[in-house]
Design a protein around this motif. Structure first.
Motif, PDB file in Angstrom:
ATOM      1  N   ARG A 168       1.335   2.265   3.567  1.00  0.00           N
ATOM      2  CA  ARG A 168       2.195   2.583   4.708  1.00  0.00           C
ATOM      3  C   ARG A 168       1.684   3.813   5.473  1.00  0.00           C
ATOM      4  N   ALA A 169       0.393   3.889   5.590  1.00  0.00           N
ATOM      5  CA  ALA A 169      -0.219   5.019   6.295  1.00  0.00           C
ATOM      6  C   ALA A 169      -0.590   4.609   7.710  1.00  0.00           C
ATOM      7  N   GLY A 170       0.387   4.220   8.482  1.00  0.00           N
ATOM      8  CA  GLY A 170       0.141   3.905   9.875  1.00  0.00           C
ATOM      9  C   GLY A 170      -0.571   2.580  10.061  1.00  0.00           C
ATOM     10  N   ASN A 171      -1.332   2.494  11.111  1.00  0.00           N
ATOM     11  CA  ASN A 171      -1.978   1.241  11.492  1.00  0.00           C
ATOM     12  C   ASN A 171      -3.450   1.230  11.074  1.00  0.00           C
ATOM     13  N   PHE A 172      -3.670   1.322   9.772  1.00  0.00           N
ATOM     14  CA  PHE A 172      -5.042   1.251   9.275  1.00  0.00           C
ATOM     15  C   PHE A 172      -5.569  -0.174   9.406  1.00  0.00           C
ATOM     16  N   LYS A 173      -6.785  -0.275   9.859  1.00  0.00           N
ATOM     17  CA  LYS A 173      -7.433  -1.574   9.958  1.00  0.00           C
ATOM     18  C   LYS A 173      -8.557  -1.649   8.930  1.00  0.00           C
ATOM     19  N   ILE A 174      -8.546  -2.713   8.162  1.00  0.00           N
ATOM     20  CA  ILE A 174      -9.597  -2.906   7.170  1.00  0.00           C
ATOM     21  C   ILE A 174     -10.606  -3.889   7.738  1.00  0.00           C
ATOM     22  N   SER A 175     -11.755  -3.389   8.116  1.00  0.00           N
ATOM     23  CA  SER A 175     -12.778  -4.219   8.733  1.00  0.00           C
ATOM     24  C   SER A 175     -13.402  -5.164   7.703  1.00  0.00           C
ATOM     25  N   PRO A 176     -13.763  -6.392   8.118  1.00  0.00           N
ATOM     26  CA  PRO A 176     -14.450  -7.313   7.202  1.00  0.00           C
ATOM     27  C   PRO A 176     -15.768  -6.763   6.680  1.00  0.00           C
ATOM     28  N   ASP A 177     -16.339  -5.817   7.414  1.00  0.00           N
ATOM     29  CA  ASP A 177     -17.623  -5.240   7.000  1.00  0.00           C
ATOM     30  C   ASP A 177     -17.471  -4.052   6.062  1.00  0.00           C
ATOM     31  N   LEU A 178     -16.229  -3.659   5.775  1.00  0.00           N
ATOM     32  CA  LEU A 178     -16.007  -2.490   4.933  1.00  0.00           C
ATOM     33  C   LEU A 178     -16.490  -2.755   3.510  1.00  0.00           C
ATOM     34  N   ARG A 179     -17.181  -1.775   2.970  1.00  0.00           N
ATOM     35  CA  ARG A 179     -17.616  -1.844   1.576  1.00  0.00           C
ATOM     36  C   ARG A 179     -16.966  -0.680   0.834  1.00  0.00           C
ATOM     37  N   PHE A 180     -16.005  -1.029   0.013  1.00  0.00           N
ATOM     38  CA  PHE A 180     -15.345   0.000  -0.768  1.00  0.00           C
ATOM     39  C   PHE A 180     -16.309   0.544  -1.814  1.00  0.00           C
ATOM     40  N   PRO A 181     -16.185   1.834  -2.165  1.00  0.00           N
ATOM     41  CA  PRO A 181     -17.044   2.402  -3.216  1.00  0.00           C
ATOM     42  C   PRO A 181     -16.840   1.670  -4.541  1.00  0.00           C
ATOM     43  N   THR A 182     -17.901   1.414  -5.198  1.00  0.00           N
ATOM     44  CA  THR A 182     -17.823   0.686  -6.478  1.00  0.00           C
ATOM     45  C   THR A 182     -17.139   1.496  -7.564  1.00  0.00           C
ATOM     46  N   SER A 183     -16.989   2.809  -7.321  1.00  0.00           N
ATOM     47  CA  SER A 183     -16.361   3.674  -8.327  1.00  0.00           C
ATOM     48  C   SER A 183     -14.840   3.579  -8.322  1.00  0.00           C
ATOM     49  N   LEU A 184     -14.248   2.830  -7.396  1.00  0.00           N
ATOM     50  CA  LEU A 184     -12.794   2.781  -7.271  1.00  0.00           C
ATOM     51  C   LEU A 184     -12.137   2.286  -8.555  1.00  0.00           C
ATOM     52  N   ILE A 185     -11.099   3.017  -8.945  1.00  0.00           N
ATOM     53  CA  ILE A 185     -10.262   2.622 -10.079  1.00  0.00           C
ATOM     54  C   ILE A 185      -8.904   2.139  -9.582  1.00  0.00           C
ATOM     55  N   LEU A 186      -8.394   2.773  -8.522  1.00  0.00           N
ATOM     56  CA  LEU A 186      -7.116   2.376  -7.932  1.00  0.00           C
ATOM     57  C   LEU A 186      -7.300   2.202  -6.435  1.00  0.00           C
ATOM     58  N   LEU A 187      -6.851   1.056  -5.917  1.00  0.00           N
ATOM     59  CA  LEU A 187      -6.892   0.775  -4.484  1.00  0.00           C
ATOM     60  C   LEU A 187      -5.510   0.304  -4.050  1.00  0.00           C
ATOM     61  N   ASN A 188      -4.860   1.125  -3.233  1.00  0.00           N
ATOM     62  CA  ASN A 188      -3.523   0.795  -2.736  1.00  0.00           C
ATOM     63  C   ASN A 188      -3.550   0.899  -1.216  1.00  0.00           C
ATOM     64  N   ILE A 189      -3.595  -0.235  -0.557  1.00  0.00           N
ATOM     65  CA  ILE A 189      -3.617  -0.259   0.907  1.00  0.00           C
ATOM     66  C   ILE A 189      -2.432  -1.089   1.415  1.00  0.00           C
ATOM     67  N   GLU A 190      -1.303  -0.914   0.785  1.00  0.00           N
ATOM     68  CA  GLU A 190      -0.087  -1.622   1.169  1.00  0.00           C
ATOM     69  C   GLU A 190       0.226  -1.431   2.650  1.00  0.00           C
ATOM     70  N   LYS A 191       0.557  -2.534   3.291  1.00  0.00           N
ATOM     71  CA  LYS A 191       0.955  -2.597   4.699  1.00  0.00           C
ATOM     72  C   LYS A 191      -0.165  -2.173   5.655  1.00  0.00           C
ATOM     73  N   CYS A 192      -1.392  -2.274   5.245  1.00  0.00           N
ATOM     74  CA  CYS A 192      -2.505  -2.115   6.175  1.00  0.00           C
ATOM     75  C   CYS A 192      -2.875  -3.493   6.719  1.00  0.00           C
ATOM     76  N   SER A 193      -3.622  -3.501   7.791  1.00  0.00           N
ATOM     77  CA  SER A 193      -4.050  -4.763   8.385  1.00  0.00           C
ATOM     78  C   SER A 193      -5.320  -5.239   7.677  1.00  0.00           C
ATOM     79  N   LEU A 194      -5.191  -6.377   6.981  1.00  0.00           N
ATOM     80  CA  LEU A 194      -6.270  -6.822   6.102  1.00  0.00           C
ATOM     81  C   LEU A 194      -6.613  -8.286   6.372  1.00  0.00           C
ATOM     82  N   ASP A 195      -7.894  -8.571   6.379  1.00  0.00           N
ATOM     83  CA  ASP A 195      -8.383  -9.942   6.514  1.00  0.00           C
ATOM     84  C   ASP A 195      -8.774 -10.458   5.135  1.00  0.00           C
ATOM     85  N   ASN A 196      -8.547 -11.765   4.903  1.00  0.00           N
ATOM     86  CA  ASN A 196      -8.871 -12.335   3.595  1.00  0.00           C
ATOM     87  C   ASN A 196     -10.328 -12.136   3.205  1.00  0.00           C
TER      88      ASN A 196
END
Length: 578
Positions: free
Chosen positions: A405-433
């Motif tokens: 719920r951090a505003g209007n974050f857009k998750i681009s299809p080209d985004l590469r999350f860091p492989t070190s991630l243990i927790l990923l919480n992007i609730e209510k962001c704009s996300l493509d499958n």
């Protein structure tokens, strides 16, 4: 008439031997007596009385001419009253009136001079008392009085003046010391005149003690429920609760100040202590500070004229910071680019404030960041292009990214999350499958994944089973459909699964549900699961919450459900169960 005039003259002559003041008094009394008698119509001739009053008092009637009297029958009430007061007016000569006015002016001037003398004496007494308290007053507890009268700059002691010269460099504008209500001036006068520690001007502790005192006044210290020993006579390292001697885990240390073995302040924690106002720039004197936390307060926004950006810029000067927590406050501002200076930062909590607009590009300098919390800032727009890629592109060691719920974050299809991630919480962001499909193979270390309310559509990729370390999954409130890949999940590690309002998951529940022995929370509310409840559900020994409301389940509730001894919440309504 002649007899009357002679009698009048005789009366006048009979007063010749009297002193002037007596003659004046008798004449006035006679005029008043005659005038009052005429006014009320009593005794003697009204014409004679009016005539006599006019002759003796110099009052002429407009009705009777220059020498005529005013008859009783023609004299109005107003005219009679005028005669009474006219007789009074002719008693004093112009010289007497002037002398009386001079006397009144003299009395007023004397009273004014006397009032000035009294004010000066009282002011002198007040100043003497204030100086006596400043030099000789003793503290009775560790907290300062609720309000301390501040002396004017002209009354600064020699010690205060010397301290000011030594500490001015900590302020970008030395004029702050001229503000009698300002935190810098109040901290300076306390340090100079009321601090029982009496540090020397060249003491190595002076800057840090002054900085802490400035923070105390700037953040409303007089209203803190727990003063934590601030402004007490003891060492500033003791301005805290009892500490755990553990520098490797400062997040569990006590509130207040914490120092290392060399006496350097490395941690300052003022959580949930009714802080208001701001953090002043003088905090930069704490050059060894590694951990700063002011969570759960009302920092900024409670006092007029304060600026959240200034507070964050002040904090940005602490380049040794490893963790910073300003969550759950009232920061309402753009996040300043100066925060990119905190290159040693590993933990940054900005969540639950009112930060707005984009996150600055300088965040890419935070390459050592391991935990980033942005939740609840509903006016954030993401990075420079509204996306998240420019925020995390250099954070290759990032383990926790929470931006629910951090505003209007857009998750681009080209985004590469860091492989070190243990927790990923992007609730209510704009996300493509496609984001999920692209990154799911890379996040092999992921333990918690929340994609709630991210407008996910279609089916969940079977690659979800590759995340063998997953302990928590939340896909609720989306538009998913098809079958959920139960068989691909690691049943030995999964502890929470939330698929409520996820769309149209359908089909029967797996018959081997009992293999999820670590599962504590299962929420499948409002889907299309049908069939019967499997008997193996009784083997889910860790289950505390089971929510299967609003589905198409049928048949009887298996008796094995009685084996769930840890179960606290069971919700089965809106089904066809018996």
């Amino acid at each position: 008439r002649r007899n009357r005039r002679s009698v009048a003259r005789g009366n006048h002559d009979s007063q010749a031997h009297l002193p002037p003041e007596m003659r004046t008094r008798n004449s006035r009394t006679t005029r008043l007596r005659h005038s009052v008698m005429n006014l009320f119509g009593g005794g003697g001739s009204g014409r004679h009385s009016a005539e006599q009053s006019a002759e003796q008092g110099g009052v002429r009637s407009s009705a009777g001419g220059s020498g005529g009297g005013i008859g009783r029958s023609r004299m109005s009430i107003a005219q009679r009253i005028s005669l009474v007061f006219a007789g009074d007016a002719v008693v004093r000569t112009p010289e007497q009136v002037e002398e009386e006015l001079d006397e009144k002016r003299f009395r007023k001037e004397m009273w004014a001079v006397l009032a000035c003398v009294v004010v000066v004496v009282l002011a002198a007494i007040g100043v003497a008392v204030a100086l006596a308290i400043g030099r000789d007053g003793k503290k009775v507890d560790n907290a300062p009085p609720a309000s301390t009268p501040a002396p004017t700059p002209a009354l600064l002691t020699n010690r205060a003046s010397m301290l000011r010269e030594a500490l001015e460099y900590l302020s970008s504008d030395p004029a702050v010391f001229d503000d009698l209500r300002g935190s810098q001036f109040r901290a300076l006068t306390w340090l100079a005149d009321r601090d029982e520690a009496g540090l020397a001007v060249d003491s190595s502790r002076l800057e840090a003690r002054y900085a802490l005192a400035t923070i105390y006044y700037a953040a409303g210290g007089n209203d803190w429920p727990d003063k934590l020993g601030f402004l007490s006579s003891g060492h500033e390292c003791d301005w805290s609760e009892s500490a755990r001697d553990n520098e490797t885990e400062p997040q569990i240390m006590q509130a207040g100040v914490y120092c290392d073995s060399d006496g350097e302040i490395i941690s300052l924690s003022l959580d949930d202590n009714n802080l208001i106002g701001s953090i002043p720039e003088e905090i930069r004197a704490l050059t060894s500070l590694r951990h700063l936390s002011v969570t759960s307060n009302s920092m900024v926004g409670s006092r007029a004229g304060l600026n959240a950006i200034d507070t964050l810029r002040s904090i940005s000067q602490l380049t040794s910071l490893v963790s910073l927590d300003v969550s759950d406050n009232s920061f309402d501002a753009i996040i300043p680019g100066e925060m990119g200076r905190l290159s040693n930062l590993e933990v940054l909590r900005l969540n639950n404030n009112a930060f707005k607009f984009t996150i600055p590009a300088e965040f890419s300098n935070l390459s050592n960041l391991r935990e980033l919390y942005l939740d609840g800032n509903i006016r954030l727009l993401g990075g420079t292009n509204g996306g998240m890629e420019d925020i995390v592109m250099n954070m290759q060691g990032l383990e926790i990214l929470s931006a629910a719920r951090a505003g209007n974050f857009k998750i681009s299809p080209d985004l590469r999350f860091p492989t070190s991630l243990i927790l990923l919480n992007i609730e209510k962001c704009s996300l493509d499958n496609s984001v999920l499909s692209t990154n799911i193979r890379r996040l092999s270390n992921l333990q918690a994944l929340s994609l709630r309310e991210t407008t996910l559509r279609g089916s969940i990729p079977t690659e979800l089973g590759l995340l063998t370390k997953l302990e928590a999954i939340d896909f609720g409130e989306n538009e998913l459909s098809g079958q959920f890949p139960w068989s691909d999940l690691n049943a030995g590690t999964l502890r929470q699964l939330s698929l409520d309002h996820a769309g149209l998951f359908e089909g029967p529940l797996p018959s081997d549900m009992g293999r999820f022995t670590a599962l504590e929370h299962l929420d499948l509310e409002q889907n299309r699961y049908g069939g019967t409840l499997p008997e193996s559900i009784g083997d889910m020994r860790s289950l505390k919450t089971l929510d299967l409301r609003v589905n198409d389940l049928q048949g009887s509730i298996p008796s094995t459900i009685g084996k769930l001894t840890r179960l606290e919440n069971l919700r089965l309504s809106w089904n066809a169960l018996t």
